[in-house]
Design a protein around this motif. Structure first.
Motif, PDB file in Angstrom:
ATOM      1  N   ARG A   1      -3.883  14.445   5.761  1.00  0.00           N
ATOM      2  CA  ARG A   1      -3.716  14.325   7.218  1.00  0.00           C
ATOM      3  C   ARG A   1      -3.865  12.880   7.650  1.00  0.00           C
ATOM      4  O   ARG A   1      -3.110  12.397   8.485  1.00  0.00           O
TER       5      ARG A   1
ATOM      6  N   LYS B   1      -7.200  22.890  10.813  1.00  0.00           N
ATOM      7  CA  LYS B   1      -7.981  22.931   9.564  1.00  0.00           C
ATOM      8  C   LYS B   1      -8.248  24.365   9.162  1.00  0.00           C
ATOM      9  O   LYS B   1      -9.178  24.998   9.647  1.00  0.00           O
TER      10      LYS B   1
ATOM     11  N   LEU C   1      -0.754  23.074   1.705  1.00  0.00           N
ATOM     12  CA  LEU C   1      -1.244  22.580   2.985  1.00  0.00           C
ATOM     13  C   LEU C   1      -1.798  21.168   2.770  1.00  0.00           C
ATOM     14  O   LEU C   1      -2.249  20.842   1.675  1.00  0.00           O
ATOM     15  N   LEU C   2      -1.767  20.369   3.822  1.00  0.00           N
ATOM     16  CA  LEU C   2      -2.328  19.020   3.740  1.00  0.00           C
ATOM     17  C   LEU C   2      -3.828  19.083   3.509  1.00  0.00           C
ATOM     18  O   LEU C   2      -4.506  19.924   4.101  1.00  0.00           O
TER      19      LEU C   2
ATOM     20  N   ALA D   1       5.770  16.080  12.951  1.00  0.00           N
ATOM     21  CA  ALA D   1       4.493  15.697  12.343  1.00  0.00           C
ATOM     22  C   ALA D   1       3.391  15.656  13.394  1.00  0.00           C
ATOM     23  O   ALA D   1       2.299  16.185  13.187  1.00  0.00           O
TER      24      ALA D   1
ATOM     25  N   LEU E   1      -0.863  10.862   6.677  1.00  0.00           N
ATOM     26  CA  LEU E   1       0.255  11.200   7.562  1.00  0.00           C
ATOM     27  C   LEU E   1       0.081  10.567   8.937  1.00  0.00           C
ATOM     28  O   LEU E   1       1.030  10.017   9.500  1.00  0.00           O
TER      29      LEU E   1
ATOM     30  N   LEU F   1       0.017  17.836  13.647  1.00  0.00           N
ATOM     31  CA  LEU F   1      -1.267  17.154  13.516  1.00  0.00           C
ATOM     32  C   LEU F   1      -2.194  17.453  14.691  1.00  0.00           C
ATOM     33  O   LEU F   1      -3.392  17.645  14.502  1.00  0.00           O
TER      34      LEU F   1
ATOM     35  N   GLU G   1      -7.499  16.932   3.928  1.00  0.00           N
ATOM     36  CA  GLU G   1      -7.984  16.049   4.991  1.00  0.00           C
ATOM     37  C   GLU G   1      -7.456  14.633   4.759  1.00  0.00           C
ATOM     38  O   GLU G   1      -6.964  13.976   5.681  1.00  0.00           O
TER      39      GLU G   1
END
Lengths: 106, 106
Positions: B79, A105, B73-74, A96, B82, A100, B76
């Motif tokens: 994120r 993005k 996809l994640l 993770a 997470l 991250l 914002e």
DNA sequence: AGTAATATATCATATTGTGATATATTTGTC
DNA sequence: GACAAATATATCACAATATGATATATTACT
């Protein structure tokens, strides 16, 4: 989730607290403190899970127990399970974190 | 377990895999590989959880999606969730590790 | 004596996860 | 160009888990 002895979050949290002898109430408080209030386990979950951990023999009723408080501690088997869990959980946290920090993005 | 936006293990694992665009099948494989086979999430859990994560808007259907594969996809928001989770989980792992290394066989 | 905090406990319900199974597409190979 | 294996998504009914509400007893404090 199928695994070689995988613990649920709550089980993990409770076992993590039982590397030292503690009673239920103390466990609840410790978890709340350690996570700065982000995680809290209520009595229903607490005692349900303790019962299960006892049955699995991952924790046992420890000596310090008086008539009022029941003190628990990890068994040797419990320590091993917890160690295995820590290893797995670290892997996933690493994954993770790596993802991250890429700041991907798209 | 009551919290400021706490994820279950499975949700965490899936979101951890979605810091990069991936489709369901790829997520399953990644989790199995990353944990060296210790954790595996089957299709039923996978798609159930994906549905929930979509509803929460923590992940979204990403462009790479063709008629055959759906790529996620994640968001914002995802994120951030997470990141918060990683923080909390690290605290509990630290607690477990500190306890374990004391070798406190009472 | 009265009240807050400590401590354990249970039940019924809600939430979550999963085995089994189905279906369609793509890839490789004989 | 037929067939099998791998890829990929999907759902249902059930199993496993977690939890809000609530109860009870003891101790600490004022």
């Amino acid at each position: 989730m199928k695994t070689t002895e995988q613990l649920t979050d709550s089980m993990f949290y409770i076992m993590a607290a039982l590397t030292e002898p503690r009673h239920g109430y103390a466990i609840m408080n410790l978890i709340e403190e350690s996570t700065k209030g982000a995680v809290s386990i209520g009595p229903a979950s607490m005692y349900t899970i303790i019962k299960k951990l006892l049955k699995q023999e991952w924790i046992y009723l420890h000596d310090g127990t008086d008539s009022r408080r029941k003190t628990y501690l990890l068994t040797e088997k419990g320590r091993e399970v917890l160690e295995g869990e820590v290893r797995i959980r670290k892997l996933m946290i690493t994954l993770a974190e790596e993802g991250l920090k890429k700041e991907g993005k798209v």
